[in-house]
Enzyme design. Sequence first.
Site, PDB file in Angstrom:
ATOM      1  CG  ASN A  52      -0.163  -0.086   2.424  1.00  0.00           C
ATOM      2  OD1 ASN A  52       0.771  -0.336   2.955  1.00  0.00           O
ATOM      3  ND2 ASN A  52      -0.768   0.032   3.549  1.00  0.00           N
TER       4      ASN A  52
ATOM      5  CD  GLU B 131       3.908  -0.035  10.573  1.00  0.00           C
ATOM      6  OE1 GLU B 131       3.005   1.017  10.064  1.00  0.00           O
ATOM      7  OE2 GLU B 131       4.760  -1.005   9.978  1.00  0.00           O
TER       8      GLU B 131
ATOM      9  CB  CYS C  65      -2.295  -0.612   8.990  1.00  0.00           C
ATOM     10  SG  CYS C  65      -0.489   0.759   9.154  1.00  0.00           S
TER      11      CYS C  65
END
Length: 200
Positions: free
Chosen positions: A25, A123, A157
């Site tokens: 992304n 992450e 996110c």
Amino acid sequence: MQEGVALNYTVRHPIGVVGCISPWNLPLYLFTWKIAPALAVGCCVVAKPSEITPATAFLLSELCMEAGLPAGVLNIVHGTGPGCGQAIVEHPGIKAISFTGGTATGRHLARTAAPMFKKLSLELGGKNPNLVFADCDLAAAVATSIRSSFANQGQICLCGSRIFIERPVYEAFKAEFLQQARGPKDRRPAGAGHQTRGLG
């Protein structure tokens, strides 16, 4: 040494080869965010971009060669997670792994790397809710929620995918949010396409 006075030292030593696995992304931002600190402390890097967005990493490799980065310092490898990514995580010569991606994949990486005592930076997926309380600045809360819902098409996110609104401001927030989300040309019925929930 004077009583009550202490000295703390932080000594940074390269630990060896670092494996960096990044998502699709934000293909350049997250890729370089992992690679640059590892290189800065003297580690070599094996980096795998998402197989969905390989072109950015390829162009980065060309720029690194043009800039004179020595061969073997940054190694960009392309492939799928189960093939290429798994090989990076399992390799005994790779001492640390930095991974950004889904929680299920992160769990698998941790199970693989932990018995090898590799350093891990994970992450993992977030998609947390926005919380809107009655004492908020309504215009600011709507503007922030619009940004956090739709920035980068919501493909970050830390973007909010749910909004919890305290009941006294629920209707006012919902009306303003939907008006801004629709935009001037969107004629969807009110309430379509987004879930909101009033809190008591």
